[in-house]
Structures are given as structure tokens and as C-alpha cells.
Design an enzyme around this catalytic site. Structure first.
Site, PDB file in Angstrom:
ATOM      1  N   CYS A 167    -161.819 -14.174 -48.909  1.00 21.30           N
ATOM      2  CA  CYS A 167    -161.813 -13.856 -50.335  1.00 21.30           C
ATOM      3  C   CYS A 167    -162.968 -12.956 -50.751  1.00 21.30           C
ATOM      4  O   CYS A 167    -162.987 -12.452 -51.866  1.00 21.30           O
ATOM      5  CB  CYS A 167    -161.864 -15.134 -51.166  1.00 21.30           C
ATOM      6  SG  CYS A 167    -160.772 -16.415 -50.546  1.00 21.30           S
ATOM      7  N   HIS A 307    -166.068 -15.857 -59.498  1.00 20.78           N
ATOM      8  CA  HIS A 307    -165.012 -15.992 -58.492  1.00 20.78           C
ATOM      9  C   HIS A 307    -163.962 -16.970 -59.042  1.00 20.78           C
ATOM     10  O   HIS A 307    -162.768 -16.710 -58.958  1.00 20.78           O
ATOM     11  CB  HIS A 307    -165.613 -16.492 -57.187  1.00 20.78           C
ATOM     12  CG  HIS A 307    -164.670 -16.438 -56.013  1.00 20.78           C
ATOM     13  ND1 HIS A 307    -164.040 -15.280 -55.625  1.00 20.78           N
ATOM     14  CD2 HIS A 307    -164.247 -17.395 -55.155  1.00 20.78           C
ATOM     15  CE1 HIS A 307    -163.272 -15.530 -54.577  1.00 20.78           C
ATOM     16  NE2 HIS A 307    -163.369 -16.812 -54.274  1.00 20.78           N
ATOM     17  N   GLU A 318    -170.092 -22.946 -58.125  1.00 20.48           N
ATOM     18  CA  GLU A 318    -170.382 -21.592 -58.597  1.00 20.48           C
ATOM     19  C   GLU A 318    -171.065 -21.638 -59.960  1.00 20.48           C
ATOM     20  O   GLU A 318    -171.987 -20.874 -60.238  1.00 20.48           O
ATOM     21  CB  GLU A 318    -169.115 -20.742 -58.674  1.00 20.48           C
ATOM     22  CG  GLU A 318    -169.436 -19.273 -58.990  1.00 20.48           C
ATOM     23  CD  GLU A 318    -168.210 -18.410 -59.173  1.00 20.48           C
ATOM     24  OE1 GLU A 318    -167.072 -18.929 -59.143  1.00 20.48           O
ATOM     25  OE2 GLU A 318    -168.394 -17.192 -59.363  1.00 20.48           O
ATOM     26  N   LYS A 339    -158.907 -14.809 -62.860  1.00 23.28           N
ATOM     27  CA  LYS A 339    -157.820 -15.233 -61.952  1.00 23.28           C
ATOM     28  C   LYS A 339    -156.701 -15.934 -62.715  1.00 23.28           C
ATOM     29  O   LYS A 339    -155.584 -16.049 -62.202  1.00 23.28           O
ATOM     30  CB  LYS A 339    -158.362 -16.125 -60.837  1.00 23.28           C
ATOM     31  CG  LYS A 339    -159.180 -15.325 -59.799  1.00 23.28           C
ATOM     32  CD  LYS A 339    -159.635 -16.162 -58.614  1.00 23.28           C
ATOM     33  CE  LYS A 339    -160.256 -15.302 -57.526  1.00 23.28           C
ATOM     34  NZ  LYS A 339    -161.557 -14.741 -57.896  1.00 23.28           N
ATOM     35  N   HIS A 344    -155.086 -15.574 -57.568  1.00 19.85           N
ATOM     36  CA  HIS A 344    -156.126 -15.284 -56.582  1.00 19.85           C
ATOM     37  C   HIS A 344    -155.584 -14.218 -55.642  1.00 19.85           C
ATOM     38  O   HIS A 344    -154.695 -14.494 -54.826  1.00 19.85           O
ATOM     39  CB  HIS A 344    -156.487 -16.562 -55.819  1.00 19.85           C
ATOM     40  CG  HIS A 344    -157.745 -16.448 -55.002  1.00 19.85           C
ATOM     41  ND1 HIS A 344    -158.369 -15.247 -54.733  1.00 19.85           N
ATOM     42  CD2 HIS A 344    -158.509 -17.396 -54.401  1.00 19.85           C
ATOM     43  CE1 HIS A 344    -159.436 -15.457 -54.009  1.00 19.85           C
ATOM     44  NE2 HIS A 344    -159.562 -16.749 -53.791  1.00 19.85           N
ATOM     45  N   PHE A 403    -163.888 -17.907 -47.768  1.00 17.49           N
ATOM     46  CA  PHE A 403    -163.810 -18.807 -46.612  1.00 17.49           C
ATOM     47  C   PHE A 403    -164.593 -18.137 -45.493  1.00 17.49           C
ATOM     48  O   PHE A 403    -164.526 -16.920 -45.310  1.00 17.49           O
ATOM     49  CB  PHE A 403    -162.355 -18.947 -46.138  1.00 17.49           C
ATOM     50  CG  PHE A 403    -161.539 -19.947 -46.901  1.00 17.49           C
ATOM     51  CD1 PHE A 403    -160.202 -20.152 -46.561  1.00 17.49           C
ATOM     52  CD2 PHE A 403    -162.057 -20.681 -47.939  1.00 17.49           C
ATOM     53  CE1 PHE A 403    -159.414 -21.069 -47.253  1.00 17.49           C
ATOM     54  CE2 PHE A 403    -161.291 -21.600 -48.647  1.00 17.49           C
ATOM     55  CZ  PHE A 403    -159.956 -21.789 -48.290  1.00 17.49           C
TER      56      PHE A 403
END
Lengths: 417, 394
Positions: A167, A307, A318, A339, A344, A403
């Protein structure tokens, strides 16, 4: 070369669930559209998650590329080509331009995992039918094919780079592109990201990890970053491309300047393959590095595009990281996750989110925070209002976390006409 | 204006090297293989089991075989660097990886789920797969993640600084080294670990490249595709003792023809320009190069392009360099090739001559000790090029 040069943005393009161009996409953001719905790409009725943000009505025009290149493009690649076309056209660099040295032009993209159709796996892979002529066609799933086609679109000879850090892929590609221009390795870099993972395999994989929202009954409200009832992200797809250019080079050829990238931070959490460090280590350092690189103080950032995946863990940590960097009170930035409007987009997320930051800076507004019925009290950030709001902005920051532990932060600023 | 990395003046020393191939693990074993001119029967490593070589076995749970090869090579590099090596703060250590670009993620759990929902006609149902796939391992998606090696490698090293993972066929290793060195040179890292792995030595990988070659009028090179991985550690000279280090990286860069996938300029002009630029940016001329490592991987017109560029580059040199291709012994290592060659440069200079099996006809075999500069050059069928310029001592 050690002295940093100024890096401006001279072209942008996008294909997202909100629209087949940047204008359509941004109009969707301004209206707070949420184009989520039941998956149409395949029969997801027995999957735990049955919803996604799909790019509707997309038909790739093969005339955008050379005839022989069509075979090298998966859906992800096709989305990327359309966005690249738009960005290069806006920058007036499509098919090259006299006076612009192709040796000083590069491509640096973040491209998704890509995998063959389910039917191919079922019919060919399962039975190890390697002599089948379709095996050669797997080349379209090499992520680098999009970069190679994109380089040909404007004759770039300085080299192509394709990044994959899940990502964080396009956040990372943008950062490397920024540094290529800032440190004199290139004058122009086409950068951005593309991804399309709305497929049986990817749905299976993310479901097994428990990462996807199961709010299937109300797709449009399933993605709810920072809301206390959030339960996972909703997959999207699409592409976003930007042209980064050295400022004087842009001015000499009369290019329009859409914004400026002023700072980049990149760290590796080195913690776990999927989980963030509980204290936000990794993202905290990436944001601080970006601010230091930009030479600005935290209070100068007016907006953070988080994010914000809508997973219980990511959003909480976050938010903690943002709070550690920016504090709270009057000097803290407004925060939102877009998002909710794109889903995503995985490898393309960082790119579209920087595009939104640039648009927000240009239009002096804050993208909305949607689907926050009850904000999670543990997320100590000031979320933007639920509709697009005028706001004076000098700087904006975009976060991406992937990830595998890569964390990126990019700072953009408005450039006065 | 430079378009490549010049490191001269801020020496970027290769202080450790680790590699795993089908035939050998580590620098000594690899060099011994070249000297004995042994060409092994198998170049692929589909059954590689790395458990005994791992720093921590927990990293194995969600990694594929090719990830295991890569992480094993990183382990050998860490071992080679030694427990007494300089220690740096975590945020000053970075890792850059050139990953084999994946085209099909062959995850066994998915395949089992697919087979479980096949009907009498032998085809499975996407709809039913949605149910049967939930019996698979939770880490199934992660096994195909292209940045696994970056992730687990960073944990092994405690590397929390800048990083990247490149999915560029063939040139991934050179890209990783180039960008790692950039960061080292700019002062944002003290230890930059760079490496790459190639993973197309499988039945599927060979079939893919066989068909690709046929479709693009290239000879079938699929049987020489080799699996393997290698990593190097790059550190600044100022941080080291005078005798530390294998070689010094003086320059690195990439370029492309910009003609699209599987399309290259037969004249090799971009390739030649890249080589000249990187050599010049290192403060050198072609005449200073004593050793060249080339591909010559049995790819017809790509090999011819490489030879013609080589000839033009050294046309004015008073003495030609020695030239070697490791392909006859090690096979086509694709992404890992340049990293392995970087690790072996010191051995070539120490030996003073190219071992018989890796000599390239028409070029000298004696390595001139007075010209201790090596050029590693790589071309891909995509019309993309890379090179490294290396001084043959640390």
C-alpha cells in the site's frame, strides 16, 4: 549533486471509482460521492466481503498505445496508461517535446501485484499445463510493463523504475521521483501508481487476513475511517499519475505549475508483516523526516491526508502517530481519509492521495471526512467536516503505510500563480 | 548535468557479500565453482529449504521458496560481515531489494480451495471458491507479497531507515544498488544493504520465457534461467579500518531505449551513452577499465548488441580489458546477476586472469593489475540497461 532543486508538478491524471478522469474524480470528491457497491467483476455472493469500489464504464482504447503494447497491459496497466496519458497531455509532454532531453526524463511508478484471471488459474495453473499458449501472456502481469509503455509515451530514456511495497508503493514511487529531480538525476519524471485487485484471489487473501469490511448490507457506509464501528477496508482500484519537473526547466518551456513537492520521508517499521508498531514508530519518523526535508514546522501543515484504511488497528495507530508529530489544539492540522470515496486503491493509494492534496491546496479547501457517525475517542485527530470546506492552506501532507512495513510521507505546497 | 550516481570522493565500500545459487552458497564457493569450470545439471531451486540458514525461523511462515532463497543469501551476507562489524543506529540502516517480478502467485492453499470446488466437469466455481478459500491459511495472500524479502530482511537487520523494493525484470539488482548508494552518498544512511533475487527457474517460469522468446524472435534461453540471490553491504570509507572492504563502488546508473516492452534499439546507443556517462562521472575513462563483466546469455541479437557496444566503448583504449561472462557456469541469474558479479570482482583481480569457463572469445583473459577498475554491464530484453563501475579493492 547535493543541493536540492525545486520540484514542481506540471501534469496530473487519474482513473478512479469516482470517474474516468481527474476532473470527474475531483468533482466526486467535492460532492462527497461514495461509489461503493456490490462487486460486479465476479460472483462474490459467498465471500465474507461482497462489496468494492469499482471503476465503472472503463473501456480501454487501444489507440492510446502502440498496437504491439496492448498484449503487455493487464487491467491495472490499462488504468495506468489512461491516467499517464492525461498527466502527460496536461504537461504537454505526450510523445516527447522539442527541447526536452529524453535522456533527462524518467519513469518511476508504484504498480500493484497483478495476477491472472481465476479462469486461468483454474484451467491452466491447477493442472500445470505449462505448454498452453496463454502462459506467455502472463507477461502482462509483470508490474514493469506499465512503466515500459509509459516511458515510450513520452520517449523517456533516463531509465524506468517500478516499486512495489504494497500500500506504500506509489507513495514511495513519488518520493523516489521527487528525489530524482531534486538531486539532479532527472529533469522530468512521470510518477504515480496503478492497481486493480478486485478479483477472487485478492478478495480471498484479504478476507483471510481479516482486513476487509463485512458491512455488506450498506456498501456506501462500510468504509468509515476513524469511526468507532469501523471493521476493515473496502477494496478499490484505479490509477493516478503526476509529472514531476524541475522548476526552472518547467518555467523555461512555459509549463503550467500545479503545485510543488517539498519534502519526503521514508522509513521501515521492521516490526511485523501487516501490523503497525503499537506506538506508531515508523509513520512518526516518516512524517518528521518529511517535515524536516521540507524545512517546515508541524504547525505549518494545514491538512493531512491520512492513510486511513478504516481498519481498527491502522486508524488508531496512525492517529496516534499524527498526534505525536502535530500535537493538538490550534496548531494541529485537519485530517481526513479520502478512501471513503475511492476505496483502498492499494498500490495507487499514495498517488491519488497526493493528487487530492494538490487539488486541495489549489482550491484552498479540505476534502470531507465521510461516514463518521461516532468518532473513535482513541483517534485524537481533528477530522475535516463531512462536506468539502473552504480553508486557507499553505502545506498538505499525505501518508502511506504498507504491508511489509514501508511508511512514506510527502509534503506538498501551493505555488502562487 | 549528471544522470547517474557518482560516488567518487565519498567512497562507497562493499564490505560484505552473500549469495545463494543452485550450485553454491557464499563467495568462496562461487569463485571455486568458476575456477573449476563446473556447470551444474540444475539451475533452478524450486525445492530450496532455508530453515537451517535463517536467523529466525518465524520469518518462514509466510514466505515462498524464492523469498527463502533471498533471505538465506541475506543471512550469508550478515554472517560474512561478521559479528564484530561496525554497529549503526537502526534508523541509519536501509535495505533495497530487486525482487523477481511475479506473474502468477502459485499459492498452494488457493489451489487446494480451487480443487475442492471443482464440479463433475472439472471446472471450479468462483462463487464456491469464496467459501472454500476460507479454509486456507490466513497468510496465503502474504506468500505472494513482492516485498516480503524487504520486510523480513529489515527485521533481520534491524533496518528502519530508507528502503525500497523494485519489481523490474533483470535490472532489479542494479537499481537496488544504485538507489542504496545514492542514500549512502547523501548521508541519510550509514549502512545500505542492497540485493536482488531471481526466481524463474521453475517449469512455469521457463515456459513463460520460452514463449516470450518465440514471440519476439529471440533464441530460446529458458533452459539457462537460474535461480539465485545475493546481497551486499555498502558503507562509507570513513567509518571503516583501512583494510576493510572488498571493493569500492565508484558509479552506478540505469537507462532505457524508451521504445516499449521487449523492444530495444539494435544500435545500443542508450546503452553506450549510459556506460560512457557513468565511467566519466566516476572521474575515469574507458582506458582505466581492466575488467568487464557482461551478460552474453544466449539471446541472439541482445548478445550482439552487447558485443558491439563493448567494442565501441573500448575502440580508442590503448589496451583492451579482460572480459568475462558468468553465464556458462552460473546460468542467467537475471535480477541477481549484477549483485553476484559485484561480490566477485575482488576475486577476479586477485586471480589475475579470467577462469577458462567464463572467458569471452575475442577478448583478453589476463586481468591487468594496474587497471583495477571493473565495469559490470547489463542489458534486458525490455531495452533497459544498467551498469556499475567498481574499483577492485576496498
Amino acid at each position: 549533486m547535493d543541493r536540492k532543486r525545486r520540484v514542481v508538478i506540471t501534469g496530473m491524471g487519474a482513473v478512479t471509482p469516482l470517474g474516468l478522469s481527474l476532473d470527474e474524480t475531483w468533482r466526486g470528491v467535492a460532492l462527497g460521492r461514495i461509489p461503493a457497491g456490490p462487486v460486479k467483476a465476479f460472483d462474490a455472493s459467498l465471500y465474507d466481503t461482497k462489496i468494492a469500489y469499482e471503476v465503472s464504464g472503463f473501456r480501454f482504447d487501444p489507440k492510446l498505445v502502440a498496437g504491439r503494447e496492448v498484449a503487455f497491459l493487464s487491467r491495472c496497466g490499462q488504468l495506468g496508461v489512461v491516467a499517464a496519458h492525461e498527466a502527460l497531455a496536461q504537461a504537454e509532454l505526450l510523445h516527447g517535446r522539442e527541447g526536452v532531453d529524453p535522456w533527462r526524463q524518467q519513469v518511476c511508478l508504484g504498480v500493484g501485484m497483478n495476477s491472472p484471471d481465476y479462469a486461468w488459474y483454474d484451467g491452466i495453473f491447477c493442472d500445470a499445463r505449462w505448454q498452453d499458449p496463454s502462459v506467455g501472456g502472463l507477461i502482462r502481469y509483470f508490474p514493469d510493463q506499465l512503466s515500459s509503455v509509459a516511458a515510450r509515451l513520452f520517449g523517456a530514456q533516463g531509465g524506468t523504475t517500478t516499486v512495489h511495497t504494497a500500500c506504500a508503493s506509489s507513495g514511495q514511487a513519488l518520493g523516489e521521483a521527487f528525489e530524482l529531480v531534486a538531486y539532479g538525476e532527472a529533469e522530468v519524471v512521470l510518477t504515480g501508481g496503478a492497481d486493480s485487485m478486485i478479483s477472487p484471489y485478492s478478495f480471498a487473501g484479504f478476507s483471510l487476513l481479516g482486513a476487509l469490511s463485512k458491512h455488506n448490507a450498506d456498501a456506501r457506509r462500510a468504509c468509515r475511517p476513524f469511526d468507532r464501528s469501523r471493521d476493515g477496508f473496502v477494496l478499490g482500484e484505479g490509477a493516478a499519475m503526476l509529472v514531476f519537473e524541475e522548476l526552472e526547466h518547467a518555467r523555461r518551456r512555459g509549463a503550467q505549475v500545479l503545485g510543488e513537492v517539498v519534502g519526503y520521508g521514508i522509513t521501515e517499521s521492521a516490526y511485523r508483516i501487516t501490523d503497525l508498531h503499537p506506538e506508531g514508530e515508523g509513520p512518526v519518523e516518516a512524517m518528521r523526516m518529511a517535515l524536516a526535508d521540507a524545512g517546515i514546522a508541524p504547525h505549518e501543515v494545514g491538512y493531512v491526508n491520512a492513510h486511513g484504511t478504516s481498519t481498527p488497528l491502522n486508524d488508531r495507530i496512525e492517529a496516534l502517530a499524527i498526534h505525536k508529530v502535530f500535537g493538538d489544539g490550534d496548531g494541529a492540522p485537519w485530517v481526513s481519509s479520502t478512501k471513503t470515496m475511492t476505496g483502498h486503491m492499494i498500490a495507487a493509494a499514495g498517488a491519488i492521495e497526493l493528487v487530492f492534496c494538490v487539488k486541495a491546496l489549489n482550491e484552498q479547501c479540505l476534502p470531507p471526512s465521510l461516514n463518521v457517525a461516532a468518532k473513535d475517542a482513541e483517534c485524537k485527530v481533528a477530522l475535516t467536516p463531512p462536506e468539502i470546506t473552504s480553508h486557507r492552506l499553505a502545506y498538505a501532507l499525505s501518508n502511506s503505510v504498507g504491508f511489509g512495513g514501508s511508511n512514506t510521507a510527502l509534503v506538498a505546497r501551493r505555488v502562487e500563480a | 548535468m549528471r544522470s547517474s550516481v557518482s560516488l567518487s570522493g565519498r567512497d562507497c565500500v562493499v564490505t560484505a557479500f552473500g549469495a545463494v545459487t543452485a550450485q553454491a552458497i557464499g563467495r568462496k564457493a562461487l569463485w571455486s565453482l568458476l575456477e573449476r569450470s563446473e556447470r551444474p545439471a540444475a539451475l533452478g531451486m524450486p525445492e530450496f529449504k532455508a530453515a537451517a540458514r535463517f536467523v529466525d525461523r518465524k520469518y518462514l511462515r509466510a514466505t515462498s521458496t524464492c523469498d527463502a532463497v533471498a533471505l538465506a543469501s541475506l543471512t550469508t551476507m550478515i554472517e560474512a560481515r561478521g559479528a564484530d562489524a561496525v554497529r549503526y543506529a537502526d534508523e541509519r540502516i536501509g535495505i533495497y531489494v530487486g525482487a523477481a517480478p511475479a506473474s502468477a502467485h502459485g499459492n498452494e492453499p488457493y489451489i487446494e480451495a480451487m480443487l475442492a470446488c471443482r464440479d463433475a466437469g472439472g471446472m471450479s466455481s468462483i462463487r464456491e471458491f469464496g467459501k472454500t478459500c476460507m479454509t486456507s491459511r490466513p497468510t496465503t495472500l502474504l506468500m505472494g507479497l513482492p516485498n516480503n524479502v524487504l520486510c523480513y530482511g529489515s527485521m533481520m537487520l534491524g533496518a528502519r531507515g530508507s528502503n525500497s523494493n523494485y519489481t523490474v525484470p533483470w535490472l532489479g539488482g542494479i537499481l537496488a544498488i544504485t538507489n542504496a548508494a545514492r542514500r549512502l552518498r547523501r548521508g541519510s544512511l550509514d549502512l545500505a544493504v542492497a540485493g536482488a533475487y531471481s526466481a524463474y527457474g521453475t517449469d512455469l517460469g521457463r515456459a513463460l520465457y520460452r514463449q516470450l522468446a518465440a514471440a519476439h524472435d529471440l533464441p530460446d534461453f529458458s533452459e539457462s534461467i537460474a535461480d539465485g540471490a545475493a546481497f551486499v553491504a555498502l558503507e562509507r570509507r570513513a567509518a571503516l579500518a583501512p583494510s576493510d572492504g572488498l571493493t569500492t563502488l565508484l558509479g552506478a546508473g540505469v537507462a532505457s531505449d524508451g521504445l516499449g516492452p521487449m523492444c530495444h534499439d539494435p544500435k545500443g546507443l542508450a546503452f553506450e551513452r549510459l556506460l560512457r556517462q557513468v565511467i566519466a562521472d566516476a572521474g575515469l575513462e574507458a582506458r582505466d577499465v581492466g575488467l568487464v563483466l557482461v551478460g552474453q546469455t544466449g539471446m541472439g541479437r541482445l548478445d550482439a548488441l552487447e558485443r558491439s557496444v563493448l567494442a565501441r566503448l573500448f575502440a580508442e583504449a590503448p589496451a583492451l580489458p579482460a572480459v568475462a561472462s558468468l553465464h556458462p557456469v552460473l546460468g542467467n541469474l537475471m535480477e541477481a546477476r549484477a549483485v553476484i558479479e559485484l561480490g566477485l570482482v575482488a576475486d577476479f583481480f586477485a586471480a589475475g586472469a579470467i577462469p577458462a569457463a567464463v572467458q569471452v572469445s575475442g577478448w583478453p583473459i589476463k586481468v591487468d593489475a594496474s587497471r583495477r577498475v571493473a565495469l559490470i554491464m547489463q542489458a534486458s530484453p525490455w531495452g533497459e540497461y544498467g551498469c556499475l563501475v567498481v574499483r577492485g579493492d576496498g
